[in-house]
Design an enzyme around this catalytic site. Structure first.
Site, PDB file in Angstrom:
ATOM      1  N   SER A  24     -10.021  47.528  66.559  1.00 24.22           N
ATOM      2  CA  SER A  24      -8.621  47.403  66.677  1.00 24.22           C
ATOM      3  C   SER A  24      -7.590  47.506  65.225  1.00 24.22           C
ATOM      4  O   SER A  24      -6.445  47.380  65.180  1.00 24.22           O
ATOM      5  CB  SER A  24      -8.334  45.863  66.941  1.00 24.22           C
ATOM      6  N   ASN A 111     -10.345  33.996  66.095  1.00 23.70           N
ATOM      7  CA  ASN A 111      -9.568  33.701  67.183  1.00 23.70           C
ATOM      8  C   ASN A 111      -8.084  33.046  66.680  1.00 23.70           C
ATOM      9  O   ASN A 111      -7.014  33.380  67.152  1.00 23.70           O
ATOM     10  CB  ASN A 111     -10.134  32.880  68.249  1.00 23.70           C
ATOM     11  N   HIS A 157      30.106  50.228  92.195  1.00 25.71           N
ATOM     12  CA  HIS A 157      29.730  51.511  93.055  1.00 25.71           C
ATOM     13  C   HIS A 157      29.896  52.665  92.672  1.00 25.71           C
ATOM     14  O   HIS A 157      29.707  53.648  93.502  1.00 25.71           O
ATOM     15  CB  HIS A 157      30.096  51.021  94.476  1.00 25.71           C
ATOM     16  N   SER A 278      20.705  73.826  74.563  1.00 30.16           N
ATOM     17  CA  SER A 278      19.826  74.068  75.675  1.00 30.16           C
ATOM     18  C   SER A 278      19.092  75.451  75.151  1.00 30.16           C
ATOM     19  O   SER A 278      19.673  76.196  74.148  1.00 30.16           O
ATOM     20  CB  SER A 278      20.593  74.563  76.815  1.00 30.16           C
ATOM     21  N   ASN A 286      24.158  68.704  75.074  1.00 33.72           N
ATOM     22  CA  ASN A 286      23.246  67.521  76.033  1.00 33.72           C
ATOM     23  C   ASN A 286      23.321  66.499  75.263  1.00 33.72           C
ATOM     24  O   ASN A 286      23.244  66.326  74.135  1.00 33.72           O
ATOM     25  CB  ASN A 286      22.202  68.397  76.592  1.00 33.72           C
ATOM     26  N   GLU A 291      20.094  60.160  76.633  1.00 34.39           N
ATOM     27  CA  GLU A 291      19.036  60.250  77.625  1.00 34.39           C
ATOM     28  C   GLU A 291      17.668  59.690  77.129  1.00 34.39           C
ATOM     29  O   GLU A 291      16.791  59.140  77.871  1.00 34.39           O
ATOM     30  CB  GLU A 291      18.712  61.565  78.154  1.00 34.39           C
ATOM     31  N   GLN A 323      -7.226  41.455  72.545  1.00 36.99           N
ATOM     32  CA  GLN A 323      -7.174  42.372  71.533  1.00 36.99           C
ATOM     33  C   GLN A 323      -6.147  43.504  71.870  1.00 36.99           C
ATOM     34  O   GLN A 323      -5.319  44.002  70.973  1.00 36.99           O
ATOM     35  CB  GLN A 323      -8.420  43.052  71.257  1.00 36.99           C
ATOM     36  N   LYS A 326      -1.571  43.483  71.104  1.00 41.04           N
ATOM     37  CA  LYS A 326      -0.757  44.092  70.010  1.00 41.04           C
ATOM     38  C   LYS A 326      -0.263  45.210  70.276  1.00 41.04           C
ATOM     39  O   LYS A 326       0.970  45.532  69.820  1.00 41.04           O
ATOM     40  CB  LYS A 326      -1.612  43.783  68.648  1.00 41.04           C
TER      41      LYS A 326
END
Length: 463
Positions: A24, A111, A157, A278, A286, A291, A323, A326
Site C-alpha cells: 500500500s 492496526n 423545472h 474544438s 466550450n 463540464e 487497506q 485510503k
C-alpha cells in the site's frame, strides 16, 4: 525481491507480483509525516511510563525528527519496495539505531497506527478544505454584491418561473457551500479521538498512557473502545460523504453555468482561459472546466460508494480490506480541492451579460404570481386569485400577447373587478424583485443582508 520486514511465524514470502498486489506504500506514503508524528508521541509515552528506557525513548524521538527532516528536504526518498509507510519508517529507524529502533513498536499494532495516521492527516487537511470553501464562498458573495439589482429569470423545472436577481442566485450557491463547510466541521469534531494504544484490537498488557498520547497529538480524547478503534472507518465515510455532497453542489452550479454559456441562454461569458476550443469546429468556445467539475462529481460519488461497499460486509475488527480505504478517501479530498480552485477562478473572471438576463424576463409571464398576490392583497382567497391569474395568462396567449401588462384594465376586469390601475406598477421584473423583501427573498437590501450573514458564518472558526 521486494522488502518484507516482518513476516512473524511465516517462513515464505510473496513473490514480486503478489507483494505488489498487497503493498500500500504508493498510496499511504502521503501519511509519512503523520506516521512519524504518531511514533514520536508513542515513544515519548513509552519512556515516560518506563516501558522502555527514557534514554532510548529520547534517542528514538530525535532520530524520528531527523528522518522527517530528511524526507521533507529530499535527502531521504521513500522506498516503494517496502510494504507500507509504517514499515518504511520503522525500517529506516532500525537501520540507523539498531536494537534501540526496534523498541518503537512496543504496545502498538499497525492496526491502531494506521487509524491514528489517517485521523491526524484529516485533522491537518480538513481545515485547508474549509478554507478553500470559505474563499470560494467569498468569491461568490463578492460577485453577488456587484449584481444586487441585476434582474434575471428564476427557473423551476428549467422553465421561467419568477424574476430574481443574479445576486440572489449566486448567494444561493454560497449558502450551499456554507453548509458544506459546516459539515466538514462536524466531521472533524467526530473524528477528533485518538485510537493509538488500542493495539491490534484488544489494547495491551503494557501500562500505556493513552491520555498522554492523545494530548500530545492534539486530540480531544482517546477513543472509547479498542476494538471499535481499529474497526471504525466512519470518519473516512463521513469525510468522503462531505466531499461528495460538496461536489454535487459544484456540479449543479456548473450545470447552470453550462446552460447560461449557451447561445440559447447567453447569460455568461467565461474567460478564454476557462474555456477550450474544438478540434474540428473553429468557432467553438466550450465551457470545459465547468463540464469537468460536473463530471468529477461522479468520481467522488464513486469514492463514497467504494467505501460503503468496502465496509458493509466486514466483521467488526481489523480486516486487510481496510487497506483499500485510503485511495478513495484521498482521491475525494484531492478532487474536491482541485474542483473548488477551478470553480473559484472560473467565476471570478466571468462576465455576465446583464442586458440579456433582463430581456429574458420579458415573456413567459413571470409576473403571473405577482398578479395573484396583488389580488390576495385586495382580499381574494389565494386559490381563487391563482385561478384568475391563470385565466389572464390564457387570455394573453389567445391574443398573442407576451406580457400581462399588454392587457387593458377593462380586459383585466373581465376576470376580476379587483383590478385597478396600480396593477401595472406590480408587473415589471424590477418591481417584482424589490417587493420580495421577506427573509431569504431577492430584494436587493435583503440579499445584502444575506451576504453579510453568510460572511459572518464563513468567518467562524468552527465552520
Amino acid at each position: 525481491m521486494a522488502q518484507v520486514l516482518w513476516s512473524g511465524r511465516l517462513s515464505a514470502t510473496p513473490d514480486e507480483e503478489a507483494f505488489a498486489f498487497e503493498s500500500s506504500i504508493t498510496v499511504d506514503q502521503r501519511l509519512v509525516l503523520e506516521d512519524i508524528e504518531g511514533s514520536i508521541a508513542h515513544v515519548t509515552m513509552l519512556g515516560a511510563q518506563g516501558i522502555i528506557p527514557e534514554e532510548a525513548a529520547q534517542k528514538i524521538g530525535e532520530e524520528l525528527k531527523r528522518i522527517a527532516a530528511d524526507i521533507t528536504e529530499g535527502k531521504l526518498v521513500i522506498d516503494t519496495g517496502v510494504e507500507d509507510i509504517h514499515s518504511f519508517i520503522e525500517g529506516v529507524l532500525t537501520a540507523r539505531l539498531g536494537d534501540v529502533g526496534r523498541m518503537v513498536h512496543a504496545g502498538r499494532s499497525r492496526n491502531d497506527q494506521v487509524a491514528v495516521d489517517v485521523r491526524l492527516y484529516l485533522k491537518h487537511h480538513i481545515p485547508e478544505l474549509q478554507e478553500e470553501l470559505r474563499q470560494t464562498g467569498e468569491t461568490l458573495l463578492s460577485v453577488a454584491e456587484q449584481h444586487l439589482t441585476t434582474v434575471m429569470p428564476g427557473y423551476t423545472h428549467l422553465q421561467r418561473a419568477q424574476p430574481v436577481t443574479l445576486a440572489h442566485h449566486l448567494v444561493a450557491w454560497a449558502a450551499g457551500l456554507e453548509r458544506d463547510r459546516a459539515r466538514f466541521a462536524d466531521a472533524l469534531a467526530r473524528l477528533d479521538e485518538c485510537p493509538l494504544g488500542s493495539g491490534a484490537l484488544a489494547g495491551s498488557t503494557l501500562p500505556l498512557d493513552r491520555e498522554a498520547t492523545s494530548r500530545a497529538l492534539g486530540f480531544r480524547r482517546p477513543t472509547i473502545n479498542s476494538m471499535d478503534s481499529v474497526a471504525d472507518r466512519d470518519f473516512a465515510l463521513e469525510v468522503t460523504s462531505c466531499c461528495a455532497i460538496t461536489m454535487v453542489h459544484l456540479s449543479r452550479f456548473c450545470e447552470d453555468i453550462i446552460l447560461w454559456a449557451t447561445e440559447e441562454f447567453g447569460f455568461i461569458e467565461l474567460a478564454e482561459q476557462w474555456s477550450t476550443g474544438s478540434s474540428i469546429m473553429p468557432q467553438k468556445k466550450n465551457p470545459d472546466f465547468a463540464e469537468l467539475i460536473r463530471g468529477k462529481s461522479g468520481r467522488v460519488t464513486g469514492d463514497l460508494v467504494t467505501l460503503l461497499t468496502l465496509l458493509k460486509g466486514l466483521p467488526y475488527a481489523y480486516d486487510r480490506d481496510l487497506q483499500e480505504d485510503k485511495e478513495a478517501l484521498f482521491d475525494a479530498l484531492d478532487t474536491l480541492r482541485a474542483s473548488l480552485r477551478m470553480f473559484r477562478g472560473m467565476l471570478a473572471s466571468a462576465r455576465f451579460r446583464t442586458e440579456r438576463m433582463a430581456r429574458s424576463c420579458q415573456g413567459g409571464f413571470l409576473e403571473a404570481t405577482d398578479v395573484a398576490e396583488y389580488l390576495v392583497r385586495r382580499g381574494l382567497p389565494f386559490r381563487r386569485a391563482h385561478e384568475v391569474a391563470a385565466q389572464v395568462v390564457r387570455d394573453c396567449i389567445a391574443a398573442g400577447q407576451r406580457h400581462i401588462g399588454e392587457r387593458t384594465l377593462e380586459q383585466l376586469r373581465e376576470r376580476s373587478e379587483l383590478f385597478n390601475e396600480d396593477i401595472y406598477e406590480a408587473l415589471s421584473p424590477r418591481a417584482s424583485v424589490e417587493r420580495r423583501r421577506t427573509a431569504g427573498g431577492p430584494a436587493p437590501e435583503e440579499v445584502q443582508r444575506q451576504i453579510g450573514e453568510l460572511r459572518r458564518r464563513f468567518s467562524r472558526k468552527e465552520g
